[in-house]
Write a protein that holds these residues in place. Structure first.
Motif, PDB file in Angstrom:
ATOM      1  N   TYR A  45      -2.541 -22.511 -45.896  1.00  0.00           N
ATOM      2  CA  TYR A  45      -1.095 -22.704 -45.880  1.00  0.00           C
ATOM      3  C   TYR A  45      -0.442 -22.121 -44.626  1.00  0.00           C
ATOM      4  O   TYR A  45       0.760 -21.914 -44.581  1.00  0.00           O
ATOM      5  N   ASN A  46      -1.239 -21.841 -43.588  1.00  0.00           N
ATOM      6  CA  ASN A  46      -0.682 -21.193 -42.395  1.00  0.00           C
ATOM      7  C   ASN A  46       0.529 -21.917 -41.834  1.00  0.00           C
ATOM      8  O   ASN A  46       1.527 -21.299 -41.476  1.00  0.00           O
ATOM      9  N   ALA A  47       0.452 -23.255 -41.744  1.00  0.00           N
ATOM     10  CA  ALA A  47       1.566 -24.009 -41.165  1.00  0.00           C
ATOM     11  C   ALA A  47       2.825 -23.857 -41.992  1.00  0.00           C
ATOM     12  O   ALA A  47       3.928 -23.710 -41.445  1.00  0.00           O
ATOM     13  N   THR A  48       2.684 -23.847 -43.318  1.00  0.00           N
ATOM     14  CA  THR A  48       3.864 -23.733 -44.175  1.00  0.00           C
ATOM     15  C   THR A  48       4.383 -22.302 -44.222  1.00  0.00           C
ATOM     16  O   THR A  48       5.586 -22.076 -44.338  1.00  0.00           O
ATOM     17  N   ILE A  49       3.482 -21.321 -44.121  1.00  0.00           N
ATOM     18  CA  ILE A  49       3.922 -19.924 -44.027  1.00  0.00           C
ATOM     19  C   ILE A  49       4.739 -19.729 -42.755  1.00  0.00           C
ATOM     20  O   ILE A  49       5.811 -19.119 -42.764  1.00  0.00           O
ATOM     21  N   ALA A  50       4.221 -20.262 -41.642  1.00  0.00           N
ATOM     22  CA  ALA A  50       4.934 -20.148 -40.368  1.00  0.00           C
ATOM     23  C   ALA A  50       6.298 -20.828 -40.432  1.00  0.00           C
ATOM     24  O   ALA A  50       7.296 -20.288 -39.957  1.00  0.00           O
ATOM     25  N   LYS A  51       6.327 -22.008 -41.034  1.00  0.00           N
ATOM     26  CA  LYS A  51       7.585 -22.751 -41.167  1.00  0.00           C
ATOM     27  C   LYS A  51       8.593 -21.971 -42.008  1.00  0.00           C
ATOM     28  O   LYS A  51       9.773 -21.861 -41.646  1.00  0.00           O
ATOM     29  N   ALA A  52       8.142 -21.419 -43.127  1.00  0.00           N
ATOM     30  CA  ALA A  52       9.025 -20.687 -44.027  1.00  0.00           C
ATOM     31  C   ALA A  52       9.576 -19.422 -43.374  1.00  0.00           C
ATOM     32  O   ALA A  52      10.711 -19.017 -43.649  1.00  0.00           O
ATOM     33  N   CYS A  53       8.778 -18.818 -42.502  1.00  0.00           N
ATOM     34  CA  CYS A  53       9.185 -17.557 -41.873  1.00  0.00           C
ATOM     35  C   CYS A  53       9.845 -17.751 -40.515  1.00  0.00           C
ATOM     36  O   CYS A  53      10.357 -16.791 -39.931  1.00  0.00           O
ATOM     37  N   GLY A  54       9.810 -18.969 -39.987  1.00  0.00           N
ATOM     38  CA  GLY A  54      10.430 -19.232 -38.695  1.00  0.00           C
ATOM     39  C   GLY A  54       9.660 -18.646 -37.529  1.00  0.00           C
ATOM     40  O   GLY A  54      10.253 -18.213 -36.534  1.00  0.00           O
ATOM     41  N   VAL A  55       8.328 -18.607 -37.651  1.00  0.00           N
ATOM     42  CA  VAL A  55       7.492 -18.086 -36.563  1.00  0.00           C
ATOM     43  C   VAL A  55       6.545 -19.170 -36.071  1.00  0.00           C
ATOM     44  O   VAL A  55       6.429 -20.233 -36.673  1.00  0.00           O
TER      45      VAL A  55
END
Length: 217
Positions: A45-55
């Protein structure tokens, strides 16, 4: 900075609790905790974690570049693969999907407390459904098994051959079938031959077209 530390730093940057991040990503709080403690080395889920956190997804995955998206230098082709846009859609019930055509406001406040991400940019309002039963489980060829999450675009073209969500006149719930044309007449066909084919007439309504499928493990 290790991967576990980058996950925690990303969450802190977004000012989210572990539970809130898990809800946005589609995993539970314990899974987020495991990532931050290093008990899980990597997440799909790295891409979605990054998207959710704005990083930056590249930074989160490998530690390369800057933490905040948009601050990296121009990426090369390999890096560009990490920068796929993702969109968040609610997961709803079959009853809610069946009531879609009659709903005045499809997404009222508090409509869903669960969301999943997809790279698919919908043409209209879209939502996820979790497949129930085995009517779309085929012994050969294309098959959609129970438990699969399917993404439904309510404004995609419902042409014969497409997998669709429909509302039958005698049911309060939606049904998941393949729309087929036989002799100029439309039918709703299950992929499992053990189930009957339904005639699609003027009383039936197409809720939307299935555009993505996500199998949870």
């Amino acid at each position: 900075m290790e991967y576990k530390e980058r996950v925690k730093a990303a969450r802190k940057h977004a000012k989210l609790t572990q539970g809130q991040l898990g809800q946005l990503v589609g995993i539970d709080q314990a899974s987020v905790s495991d990532l931050e403690r290093g008990r899980s080395q990597r997440s799909s889920y790295n891409a979605t974690i990054a998207k959710a956190c704005g990083v930056s997804a590249l930074w989160l995955e490998s530690g390369e570049g800057e933490m905040l998206a948009g601050k990296e230098s121009t990426p090369n082709i390999g890096e560009a693969r990490h920068q796929v846009e993702s969109y968040r859609y609610p997961v709803i019930s079959w009853v809610a999907a069946g009531a879609w055509a009659e709903a005045v406001e499809p997404y009222p406040a508090g409509f869903s407390d669960r969301y999943e991400f997809s790279e698919y940019d919908s043409k209209g309002p879209a939502f996820w459904l979790e497949v129930k039963g085995d009517s779309m489980t085929s012994p050969v060829g294309h098959s959609v098994t129970e438990g699969t999450l399917i993404l439904v675009d309510t404004e995609a073209e419902a042409a014969p051959g497409k997998l669709v969500i429909a509302k039958l006149p005698e049911s309060n719930e939606a049904t998941f079938k393949k729309l087929v044309n036989d002799g100029g007449r439309l039918y709703l066909k299950p992929l499992n031959p053990s189930y009957p084919i339904e005639v699609f007439d003027e009383r039936c309504r197409i809720v939307g077209v299935v555009v993505r499928a996500l199998q949870k493990f």
